[in-house]
Write an enzyme that holds these catalytic residues in place. Structure first.
Site, short mmCIF file in Angstrom:
data_model
loop_
_atom_site.label_atom_id
_atom_site.label_comp_id
_atom_site.label_asym_id
_atom_site.label_seq_id
_atom_site.Cartn_x
_atom_site.Cartn_y
_atom_site.Cartn_z
N SER A 189 0.99 -1.06 0.24
CA SER A 189 0.20 0.24 -0.22
C SER A 189 1.31 1.36 -0.40
O SER A 189 2.02 1.04 0.54
CB SER A 189 -0.60 0.05 1.07
OG SER A 189 -1.76 1.58 1.25
N TYR A 236 -1.93 -0.60 10.82
CA TYR A 236 -1.91 -1.27 9.16
C TYR A 236 -0.87 -0.44 8.57
O TYR A 236 -0.34 -1.13 8.03
CB TYR A 236 -3.52 -0.72 8.31
CG TYR A 236 -3.04 -0.55 7.20
CD1 TYR A 236 -3.68 -2.09 6.48
CD2 TYR A 236 -3.31 -0.01 5.65
CE1 TYR A 236 -3.76 -2.50 5.01
CE2 TYR A 236 -3.23 -0.16 3.99
CZ TYR A 236 -3.43 -1.86 4.40
OH TYR A 236 -3.48 -1.53 2.52
#
Ligand SMILES: NC(=O)c1ccc[n+]([C@@H]2O[C@H](COP(=O)([O-])OP(=O)(O)OC[C@H]3O[C@@H](n4cnc5c(N)ncnc54)[C@H](OP(=O)(O)O)[C@@H]3O)[C@@H](O)[C@H]2O)c1
Length: 288
Positions: free
Chosen positions: A160, A173
């Site tokens: 990501s 995350y």
């Protein structure tokens, strides 16, 4: 150096040379829905020989498997929690016995809890690290040795942009993705002298799957690592963007490196405020 930099620059604008997948067996973790499901379709469309899907939820794994089989591609699913090391090794053995060798491993499974450190439950914080980072250790350890023997293999990590540029409200995350980024950097370099085996890191921007539902960003990234498409009504996955077919390599994220190397912290903070990434998780209501 000049040759390699020019080649990489040209590669950013020219369409990539696509690999022949007709002899490849692909395993996608979290392949039942979201981006994983889309990747399964894409691999099937591009002629992969066999596709294996891993995940925790049987219903969506079964649906995706049926869809891929209807496309004419051999497909199997296994229930496997990638955060559970023993389960990963056990299921990898089951895959080898039932399907054969895996030559492309796509580490796609991940979770996000969408909270600040102090609001996060300790177990939730641990879970993201177990699934998003350590899960990749176990799957890679399970499948890489055979790829090295065959001198044919590719490890792909769906990471990501948040690995490079963290946001508040998703501390679990962002930490796990930054860690997975270093894992892939080290792995990729370690494979330099291994003929036929390589690795790719993909850094998608916000993609409208269930994962980040509710998250709002005002300004999109400067160089898109994903290409948009409208979701069709028959898509049970709710995403509206898909990864570029070439699995965009990390080079597309140079602007993030550049801005972090050049700009002072205060300017970076201003970018976060202006782009909306500073508050984007305030509206988050995704699923873990
Ligand atoms: N959506 C975005 O905006 C975005 C942006 C950048 C990067 N990414 C990355 O892209 C990847 C796919 O995300 P997505 O948007 O498709 O998310 P998603 O729709 O929530 O799908 C996540 C997938 O991971 C699987 N999964 C979660 N925990 C698992 C576990 N412990 N073991 C096995 N499978 C597990 C889920 O399947 P089960 O529930 O069946 O286990 C599901 O198939 C992730 O790595 C994510 O970090 C997403």
């Amino acid at each position: 150096m000049i040759y390699l930099v020019t080649k990489a620059a040209v590669g950013l604008v020219l369409p990539p040379k696509l690999r022949d997948l007709s002899r490849e067996s692909v395993l996608i973790t979290g392949g039942g829905r979201g981006i994983g499901r889309h990747l399964a379709r894409e691999f099937a469309e591009r002629g992969a020989r066999k596709i294996v899907l891993w995940g925790r939820t049987e219903k969506c794994l079964k649906e995706t498997t049926e869809e891929i089989r209807q496309m004419g591609t051999e497909c199997h699913y296994f229930i496997c929690d990638v955060g559970n090391r023993e389960e990963v090794y056990q299921m990898a053995k089951a895959v080898r016995e039932k399907v054969g060798d895996i030559t492309i491993l796509v580490n796609n499974a991940a979770v996000v809890h969408g909270k600040s450190l102090m609001d996060s439950d300790d177990d939730a914080l641990l879970k993201s690290q177990h699934v998003n980072t350590l899960g990749q250790f176990w799957t890679t350890k399970a499948f890489l040795p055979r790829m090295l023997e065959l001198q044919n293999g590719h490890i792909v990590c769906l990471n990501s942009v948040l690995a490079l540029s963290a946001i508040p409200g998703a501390i679990d995350y962002c930490t796990s993705k930054a860690s997975a980024f270093a894992f892939m950097e080290s792995l990729t370099l370690g494979l330099l002298d291994c003929p036929g085996v390589s690795a790719t890191t993909v850094l998608p921007f916000h993609t409208s799957t269930e994962m980040f539902q509710g998250m709002r960003v005002r300004v999109s990234q400067p160089l898109p690592a994903t290409e948009a498409r409208d979701s069709s009504p028959e898509d049970s996955g709710s995403y509206a963007t898909k990864p570029s077919p070439s699995l965009a390599p990390v080079d597309h994220e140079y602007p993030h490196y550049l801005e972090k190397s050049i700009l002072p912290q205060a300017a970076l903070e201003e970018i976060h405020r202006f782009s909306g990434t500073y508050t984007c998780m305030n509206t988050f209501k995704g699923r873990t």
